[in-house]
Design a protein around this motif. Structure first.
Motif, PDB file in Angstrom:
ATOM      1  N   GLY A  48     -32.908 -30.040  72.304  1.00 29.41           N
ATOM      2  CA  GLY A  48     -32.132 -31.473  71.569  1.00 29.41           C
ATOM      3  C   GLY A  48     -33.061 -32.106  72.063  1.00 29.41           C
ATOM      4  O   GLY A  48     -32.971 -33.340  71.757  1.00 29.41           O
ATOM      5  N   GLY A  49     -34.068 -32.394  73.606  1.00 32.36           N
ATOM      6  CA  GLY A  49     -34.797 -33.080  74.362  1.00 32.36           C
ATOM      7  C   GLY A  49     -35.598 -33.715  73.144  1.00 32.36           C
ATOM      8  O   GLY A  49     -36.357 -33.266  71.941  1.00 32.36           O
ATOM      9  N   SER A  50     -36.683 -34.822  73.572  1.00 34.07           N
ATOM     10  CA  SER A  50     -37.513 -35.325  72.586  1.00 34.07           C
ATOM     11  C   SER A  50     -39.165 -35.126  74.311  1.00 34.07           C
ATOM     12  O   SER A  50     -38.720 -35.281  75.004  1.00 34.07           O
ATOM     13  N   LEU A  51     -40.061 -35.550  73.324  1.00 32.91           N
ATOM     14  CA  LEU A  51     -41.454 -35.412  73.591  1.00 32.91           C
ATOM     15  C   LEU A  51     -42.140 -36.588  72.610  1.00 32.91           C
ATOM     16  O   LEU A  51     -42.239 -36.453  71.331  1.00 32.91           O
TER      17      LEU A  51
ATOM     18  N   GLN B 267     -44.119 -38.578  67.721  1.00 32.32           N
ATOM     19  CA  GLN B 267     -42.466 -38.572  68.387  1.00 32.32           C
ATOM     20  C   GLN B 267     -42.060 -37.720  67.948  1.00 32.32           C
ATOM     21  O   GLN B 267     -41.935 -37.270  66.490  1.00 32.32           O
ATOM     22  N   MET B 268     -41.542 -36.115  68.849  1.00 31.80           N
ATOM     23  CA  MET B 268     -40.863 -35.427  68.413  1.00 31.80           C
ATOM     24  C   MET B 268     -39.000 -35.469  68.796  1.00 31.80           C
ATOM     25  O   MET B 268     -39.219 -35.506  70.266  1.00 31.80           O
ATOM     26  N   ASN B 269     -38.481 -35.352  68.106  1.00 29.96           N
ATOM     27  CA  ASN B 269     -37.010 -35.785  68.254  1.00 29.96           C
ATOM     28  C   ASN B 269     -35.889 -34.133  68.175  1.00 29.96           C
ATOM     29  O   ASN B 269     -36.694 -33.390  67.316  1.00 29.96           O
ATOM     30  N   SER B 270     -34.938 -33.979  68.379  1.00 31.91           N
ATOM     31  CA  SER B 270     -33.854 -33.070  68.517  1.00 31.91           C
ATOM     32  C   SER B 270     -35.205 -31.784  68.583  1.00 31.91           C
ATOM     33  O   SER B 270     -34.421 -30.751  67.552  1.00 31.91           O
ATOM     34  N   LEU B 271     -35.396 -31.515  69.205  1.00 29.09           N
ATOM     35  CA  LEU B 271     -36.665 -30.216  69.742  1.00 29.09           C
ATOM     36  C   LEU B 271     -35.586 -28.624  69.602  1.00 29.09           C
ATOM     37  O   LEU B 271     -34.893 -28.947  70.189  1.00 29.09           O
ATOM     38  N   LYS B 272     -36.358 -27.820  69.490  1.00 32.46           N
ATOM     39  CA  LYS B 272     -35.391 -26.907  68.476  1.00 32.46           C
ATOM     40  C   LYS B 272     -36.881 -25.915  69.903  1.00 32.46           C
ATOM     41  O   LYS B 272     -37.857 -26.108  69.575  1.00 32.46           O
ATOM     42  N   SER B 273     -36.461 -24.764  70.109  1.00 31.50           N
ATOM     43  CA  SER B 273     -36.642 -22.513  70.303  1.00 31.50           C
ATOM     44  C   SER B 273     -38.257 -22.984  69.465  1.00 31.50           C
ATOM     45  O   SER B 273     -39.079 -22.310  69.992  1.00 31.50           O
ATOM     46  N   GLU B 274     -38.163 -22.984  67.960  1.00 32.55           N
ATOM     47  CA  GLU B 274     -38.961 -23.021  67.355  1.00 32.55           C
ATOM     48  C   GLU B 274     -39.654 -23.764  66.885  1.00 32.55           C
ATOM     49  O   GLU B 274     -40.736 -23.520  66.825  1.00 32.55           O
ATOM     50  N   ASP B 275     -39.934 -24.358  68.070  1.00 27.97           N
ATOM     51  CA  ASP B 275     -40.432 -26.122  67.874  1.00 27.97           C
ATOM     52  C   ASP B 275     -41.845 -25.592  69.349  1.00 27.97           C
ATOM     53  O   ASP B 275     -42.881 -26.150  69.990  1.00 27.97           O
ATOM     54  N   THR B 276     -41.346 -24.368  69.899  1.00 26.68           N
ATOM     55  CA  THR B 276     -42.466 -24.246  70.693  1.00 26.68           C
ATOM     56  C   THR B 276     -43.440 -23.297  70.535  1.00 26.68           C
ATOM     57  O   THR B 276     -44.215 -22.846  69.162  1.00 26.68           O
ATOM     58  N   ALA B 277     -44.717 -24.376  70.953  1.00 24.39           N
ATOM     59  CA  ALA B 277     -46.402 -23.983  70.353  1.00 24.39           C
ATOM     60  C   ALA B 277     -46.675 -24.662  71.478  1.00 24.39           C
ATOM     61  O   ALA B 277     -46.582 -25.634  71.743  1.00 24.39           O
ATOM     62  N   VAL B 278     -48.521 -24.260  70.556  1.00 24.52           N
ATOM     63  CA  VAL B 278     -49.315 -24.930  71.258  1.00 24.52           C
ATOM     64  C   VAL B 278     -49.804 -26.288  69.982  1.00 24.52           C
ATOM     65  O   VAL B 278     -50.435 -25.664  69.180  1.00 24.52           O
ATOM     66  N   TYR B 279     -49.833 -27.587  70.846  1.00 27.19           N
ATOM     67  CA  TYR B 279     -50.224 -28.745  68.889  1.00 27.19           C
ATOM     68  C   TYR B 279     -51.492 -29.388  69.141  1.00 27.19           C
ATOM     69  O   TYR B 279     -51.552 -29.492  70.359  1.00 27.19           O
TER      70      TYR B 279
END
Length: 119
Positions: free
Chosen positions: A15-18, A81-93
């Protein structure tokens, strides 16, 4: 030669942002497409978002409505800008830039930045 350096990754709750940043450095080149890709453990690298030098954007379905890509051409920098982050967004970018010195284009990758979303 072109150096591509990402920053801004980290650990954040669901739910957070990065905000990721990527700067390309070198001399004499112009940058066409800049983009963000990601690779989760055990999966192939996939495109997240790309942006052309005139600002046209393209997003993966998983990023639409949550992520925003932008760039500062004067600084040779692209942001995600990444908002509403989900566990499935976990990765190396990873950041990728296509540059030219007036002839063919060449692609360069950054070293990657880890994004971890805790549920």
């Amino acid at each position: 030669q072109v150096q591509v350096v990402e920053s801004g990754g980290g650990l954040v709750q669901a739910g957070g942002s990065l905000r990721l940043s990527c700067a390309a450095s070198g001399s004499g080149f112009s940058i066409n497409i800049m983009g963000w890709y990601r690779q989760a453990p055990g999966k192939q690298r996939e495109s997240v978002a790309t942006i052309t030098d005139d600002g046209r954007t393209n997003y993966a379905d998983s990023a639409k409505g949550r992520f925003t890509i932008s760039r500062d051409n004067a600084k040779n920098t692209v942001y995600l800008q990444m908002n509403s982050l989900k566990s499935e967004d976990t990765a190396v970018y990873y950041c990728n830039v296509h540059v030219t010195w007036g002839g063919p284009q060449f692609g360069y990758w950054g070293q990657g930045t880890q994004v971890t979303i805790s549920s």
